[in-house]
Design an enzyme around this catalytic site. Structure first.
Site, PDB file in Angstrom:
ATOM      1  N   PRO A 154       0.789  -1.231   0.000  1.00  0.00           N
ATOM      2  CA  PRO A 154       0.000   0.000   0.000  1.00  0.00           C
ATOM      3  C   PRO A 154       0.821   1.280   0.000  1.00  0.00           C
ATOM      4  O   PRO A 154       1.846   1.380   0.677  1.00  0.00           O
ATOM      5  CB  PRO A 154      -0.827  -0.106   1.293  1.00  0.00           C
ATOM      6  CG  PRO A 154      -0.168  -1.156   2.112  1.00  0.00           C
ATOM      7  CD  PRO A 154       0.501  -2.086   1.148  1.00  0.00           C
ATOM      8  N   ASN A 155       0.337   2.218  -0.772  1.00  0.00           N
ATOM      9  CA  ASN A 155       0.841   3.587  -0.885  1.00  0.00           C
ATOM     10  C   ASN A 155       2.099   3.711  -1.729  1.00  0.00           C
ATOM     11  O   ASN A 155       2.516   4.826  -2.050  1.00  0.00           O
ATOM     12  CB  ASN A 155       1.073   4.226   0.500  1.00  0.00           C
ATOM     13  CG  ASN A 155      -0.202   4.317   1.297  1.00  0.00           C
ATOM     14  OD1 ASN A 155      -1.199   4.820   0.789  1.00  0.00           O
ATOM     15  ND2 ASN A 155      -0.201   3.804   2.520  1.00  0.00           N
TER      16      ASN A 155
ATOM     17  N   ARG B 169       6.080  12.170  -2.102  1.00  0.00           N
ATOM     18  CA  ARG B 169       5.901  12.523  -0.694  1.00  0.00           C
ATOM     19  C   ARG B 169       7.110  12.008   0.085  1.00  0.00           C
ATOM     20  O   ARG B 169       7.716  11.004  -0.304  1.00  0.00           O
ATOM     21  CB  ARG B 169       4.624  11.810  -0.195  1.00  0.00           C
ATOM     22  CG  ARG B 169       3.949  12.426   0.996  1.00  0.00           C
ATOM     23  CD  ARG B 169       2.512  11.900   1.138  1.00  0.00           C
ATOM     24  NE  ARG B 169       2.438  10.451   1.214  1.00  0.00           N
ATOM     25  CZ  ARG B 169       2.610   9.731   2.327  1.00  0.00           C
ATOM     26  NH1 ARG B 169       2.877  10.306   3.469  1.00  0.00           N
ATOM     27  NH2 ARG B 169       2.507   8.423   2.294  1.00  0.00           N
TER      28      ARG B 169
ATOM     29  N   TYR C 284      12.136   8.358   1.325  1.00  0.00           N
ATOM     30  CA  TYR C 284      11.927   7.394   0.236  1.00  0.00           C
ATOM     31  C   TYR C 284      12.535   7.821  -1.103  1.00  0.00           C
ATOM     32  O   TYR C 284      12.483   7.065  -2.063  1.00  0.00           O
ATOM     33  CB  TYR C 284      10.417   7.144   0.058  1.00  0.00           C
ATOM     34  CG  TYR C 284       9.768   6.588   1.303  1.00  0.00           C
ATOM     35  CD1 TYR C 284      10.016   5.278   1.718  1.00  0.00           C
ATOM     36  CD2 TYR C 284       8.917   7.354   2.088  1.00  0.00           C
ATOM     37  CE1 TYR C 284       9.429   4.755   2.864  1.00  0.00           C
ATOM     38  CE2 TYR C 284       8.330   6.851   3.242  1.00  0.00           C
ATOM     39  CZ  TYR C 284       8.596   5.558   3.617  1.00  0.00           C
ATOM     40  OH  TYR C 284       8.025   5.042   4.754  1.00  0.00           O
TER      41      TYR C 284
ATOM     42  N   ASN D  73       7.870  -5.869  -1.277  1.00  0.00           N
ATOM     43  CA  ASN D  73       7.876  -4.735  -0.356  1.00  0.00           C
ATOM     44  C   ASN D  73       6.447  -4.623   0.159  1.00  0.00           C
ATOM     45  O   ASN D  73       5.600  -3.999  -0.484  1.00  0.00           O
ATOM     46  CB  ASN D  73       8.310  -3.449  -1.048  1.00  0.00           C
ATOM     47  CG  ASN D  73       8.389  -2.289  -0.059  1.00  0.00           C
ATOM     48  OD1 ASN D  73       7.911  -2.398   1.069  1.00  0.00           O
ATOM     49  ND2 ASN D  73       8.999  -1.190  -0.482  1.00  0.00           N
TER      50      ASN D  73
ATOM     51  N   ALA E 290       3.226  -1.126   4.729  1.00  0.00           N
ATOM     52  CA  ALA E 290       2.677  -1.194   6.097  1.00  0.00           C
ATOM     53  C   ALA E 290       2.187  -2.595   6.474  1.00  0.00           C
ATOM     54  O   ALA E 290       2.140  -2.940   7.664  1.00  0.00           O
ATOM     55  CB  ALA E 290       1.549  -0.179   6.245  1.00  0.00           C
TER      56      ALA E 290
ATOM     57  N   ASP F   8       1.347 -15.987   6.075  1.00  0.00           N
ATOM     58  CA  ASP F   8       0.886 -17.361   5.832  1.00  0.00           C
ATOM     59  C   ASP F   8       0.964 -17.717   4.352  1.00  0.00           C
ATOM     60  O   ASP F   8       1.339 -18.827   3.989  1.00  0.00           O
ATOM     61  CB  ASP F   8      -0.551 -17.540   6.332  1.00  0.00           C
ATOM     62  CG  ASP F   8      -0.623 -17.690   7.844  1.00  0.00           C
ATOM     63  OD1 ASP F   8       0.415 -17.975   8.462  1.00  0.00           O
ATOM     64  OD2 ASP F   8      -1.719 -17.510   8.396  1.00  0.00           O
TER      65      ASP F   8
ATOM     66  N   GLU G 235      12.460 -10.008   1.109  1.00  0.00           N
ATOM     67  CA  GLU G 235      11.705  -8.881   1.681  1.00  0.00           C
ATOM     68  C   GLU G 235      12.521  -7.617   1.438  1.00  0.00           C
ATOM     69  O   GLU G 235      13.720  -7.585   1.734  1.00  0.00           O
ATOM     70  CB  GLU G 235      11.504  -9.100   3.185  1.00  0.00           C
ATOM     71  CG  GLU G 235      10.798  -7.933   3.869  1.00  0.00           C
ATOM     72  CD  GLU G 235      10.754  -8.089   5.386  1.00  0.00           C
ATOM     73  OE1 GLU G 235      11.154  -9.151   5.918  1.00  0.00           O
ATOM     74  OE2 GLU G 235      10.338  -7.113   6.049  1.00  0.00           O
TER      75      GLU G 235
ATOM     76  N   HIS H 224      12.769  -3.267   1.648  1.00  0.00           N
ATOM     77  CA  HIS H 224      12.298  -1.955   2.099  1.00  0.00           C
ATOM     78  C   HIS H 224      13.240  -0.887   1.563  1.00  0.00           C
ATOM     79  O   HIS H 224      14.464  -1.060   1.607  1.00  0.00           O
ATOM     80  CB  HIS H 224      12.235  -1.883   3.620  1.00  0.00           C
ATOM     81  CG  HIS H 224      11.298  -2.895   4.197  1.00  0.00           C
ATOM     82  ND1 HIS H 224       9.933  -2.728   4.174  1.00  0.00           N
ATOM     83  CD2 HIS H 224      11.540  -4.101   4.750  1.00  0.00           C
ATOM     84  CE1 HIS H 224       9.376  -3.799   4.706  1.00  0.00           C
ATOM     85  NE2 HIS H 224      10.319  -4.647   5.061  1.00  0.00           N
ATOM     86  N   ILE H 225      12.667   0.192   1.087  1.00  0.00           N
ATOM     87  CA  ILE H 225      13.466   1.305   0.571  1.00  0.00           C
ATOM     88  C   ILE H 225      14.237   1.954   1.717  1.00  0.00           C
ATOM     89  O   ILE H 225      15.429   2.245   1.602  1.00  0.00           O
ATOM     90  CB  ILE H 225      12.527   2.326  -0.118  1.00  0.00           C
ATOM     91  CG1 ILE H 225      11.884   1.679  -1.350  1.00  0.00           C
ATOM     92  CG2 ILE H 225      13.279   3.595  -0.502  1.00  0.00           C
ATOM     93  CD1 ILE H 225      10.687   2.424  -1.890  1.00  0.00           C
ATOM     94  N   SER H 226      13.557   2.169   2.832  1.00  0.00           N
ATOM     95  CA  SER H 226      14.197   2.760   4.016  1.00  0.00           C
ATOM     96  C   SER H 226      14.728   1.643   4.914  1.00  0.00           C
ATOM     97  O   SER H 226      14.313   0.485   4.800  1.00  0.00           O
ATOM     98  CB  SER H 226      13.171   3.611   4.774  1.00  0.00           C
ATOM     99  OG  SER H 226      12.096   2.798   5.231  1.00  0.00           O
TER     100      SER H 226
ATOM    101  N   ARG I  29      14.270   3.306  12.197  1.00  0.00           N
ATOM    102  CA  ARG I  29      13.085   4.147  12.380  1.00  0.00           C
ATOM    103  C   ARG I  29      12.414   3.849  13.727  1.00  0.00           C
ATOM    104  O   ARG I  29      12.962   3.136  14.562  1.00  0.00           O
ATOM    105  CB  ARG I  29      12.160   3.948  11.181  1.00  0.00           C
ATOM    106  CG  ARG I  29      12.898   4.323   9.882  1.00  0.00           C
ATOM    107  CD  ARG I  29      12.039   4.166   8.677  1.00  0.00           C
ATOM    108  NE  ARG I  29      10.900   5.083   8.720  1.00  0.00           N
ATOM    109  CZ  ARG I  29       9.909   5.038   7.864  1.00  0.00           C
ATOM    110  NH1 ARG I  29       9.901   4.128   6.906  1.00  0.00           N
ATOM    111  NH2 ARG I  29       8.913   5.888   7.949  1.00  0.00           N
TER     112      ARG I  29
HETATM  113  O1  CA2 Z   1      10.869   1.587   3.262  1.00  0.00           O
HETATM  114  C1  CA2 Z   1       9.956   0.945   2.723  1.00  0.00           C
HETATM  115  O2  CA2 Z   1      10.027   0.494   1.587  1.00  0.00           O
HETATM  116  C2  CA2 Z   1       8.662   0.709   3.504  1.00  0.00           C
HETATM  117  O3  CA2 Z   1       8.201  -0.615   3.222  1.00  0.00           O
HETATM  118  C3  CA2 Z   1       7.658   1.733   3.051  1.00  0.00           C
HETATM  119  C4  CA2 Z   1       6.350   1.718   3.854  1.00  0.00           C
HETATM  120  C5  CA2 Z   1       6.583   1.737   5.332  1.00  0.00           C
HETATM  121  O4  CA2 Z   1       5.356   1.478   6.000  1.00  0.00           O
HETATM  122  C6  CA2 Z   1       7.595   0.693   5.727  1.00  0.00           C
HETATM  123  O5  CA2 Z   1       7.855   0.860   7.070  1.00  0.00           O
HETATM  124  C7  CA2 Z   1       8.891   0.822   4.977  1.00  0.00           C
HETATM  125  C8  CA2 Z   1       5.485   2.914   3.570  1.00  0.00           C
HETATM  126  C9  CA2 Z   1       5.265   3.250   2.147  1.00  0.00           C
HETATM  127  C10 CA2 Z   1       4.516   4.514   2.094  1.00  0.00           C
HETATM  128  O6  CA2 Z   1       4.490   4.950   0.784  1.00  0.00           O
HETATM  129  C11 CA2 Z   1       4.935   6.175   0.498  1.00  0.00           C
HETATM  130  C12 CA2 Z   1       4.651   6.598  -0.755  1.00  0.00           C
HETATM  131  C13 CA2 Z   1       5.089   7.849  -1.143  1.00  0.00           C
HETATM  132  C14 CA2 Z   1       5.817   8.617  -0.310  1.00  0.00           C
HETATM  133  C15 CA2 Z   1       6.064   8.181   0.942  1.00  0.00           C
HETATM  134  C16 CA2 Z   1       5.622   6.957   1.353  1.00  0.00           C
END
Ligand code: CA2
Length: 143
Positions: free
Chosen positions: A11-12, A19, A24, A73, A76, A86, A97, A99-101, A106
């Site tokens: 998601p997102n 953003r 990110y 990835n 959340a 599962d 797995e 993650h960008i960050s 964090r």
């Molecule tokens: O660092 C990552 O790739 C995360 O999986 C990104 C997730 C966050 O919940 C994880 O802890 C780490 C959040 C992605 C939110 O998406 C965004 C999209 C545009 C700008 C900022 C965030």
């Protein structure tokens, strides 16, 4: 034809580059997909994003039948989804797995991943280039 590498995004992540660039970066998910396609060359690649947990689970089921490896990835859902954990448990091949960050630098809510215990490897904190590193590793793991 060899089996596909699945890259699944939660998601997102469709809003990436628009953003919180300090966390990110400025790269969009479409640009990341292009980088991944350049890296896999002629290997089949399924690159997908969904904001819906059930859709990600359906794609993991599809990968169980048709995929060689999964790079995920879960965003959340990493910290909430036993259902994704599962589904991944049923996948017989390698799982990365991603993650960008660096989630471990964090806040504590980002430290407990449901996915890490079922993943072959975890990449976190390399920014968008983590996807390219994951694809290179997956090509070796599924050669
Ligand atoms: O660092 C990552 O790739 C995360 O999986 C990104 C997730 C966050 O919940 C994880 O802890 C780490 C959040 C992605 C939110 O998406 C965004 C999209 C545009 C700008 C900022 C965030």
């Amino acid at each position: 034809m060899s089996k596909a590498i699945y890259i699944l995004n939660g998601p997102n992540l469709n809003r990436l580059g628009k953003r919180e660039p300090e966390i990110y970066g400025h790269t969009t998910l479409a640009e990341i997909e292009t980088m991944c396609r350049e890296t896999v060359a002629d290997r089949p690649l399924e690159f997908r994003q969904s904001n819906k947990e059930h859709e990600l689970i359906e794609w993991i089921h599809e990968a169980i039948d048709e995929g060689a490896g999964i790079i995920i990835n879960p965003a959340a859902f990493t910290f909430t989804s036993m259902a994704i954990m599962d589904a991944l448990k049923m996948f017989p091949g390698p799982i990365i797995e991603l993650h960008i960050s660096n989630i471990h630098r964090r806040e504590p809510i980002y430290h407990k991943s449901y996915v890490s215990p079922v993943a072959t490897a975890v990449i976190a904190g390399l920014g968008p280039r983590g996807y390219v590193a994951a694809v290179r590793a997956m090509l070796e793991l599924t050669a």
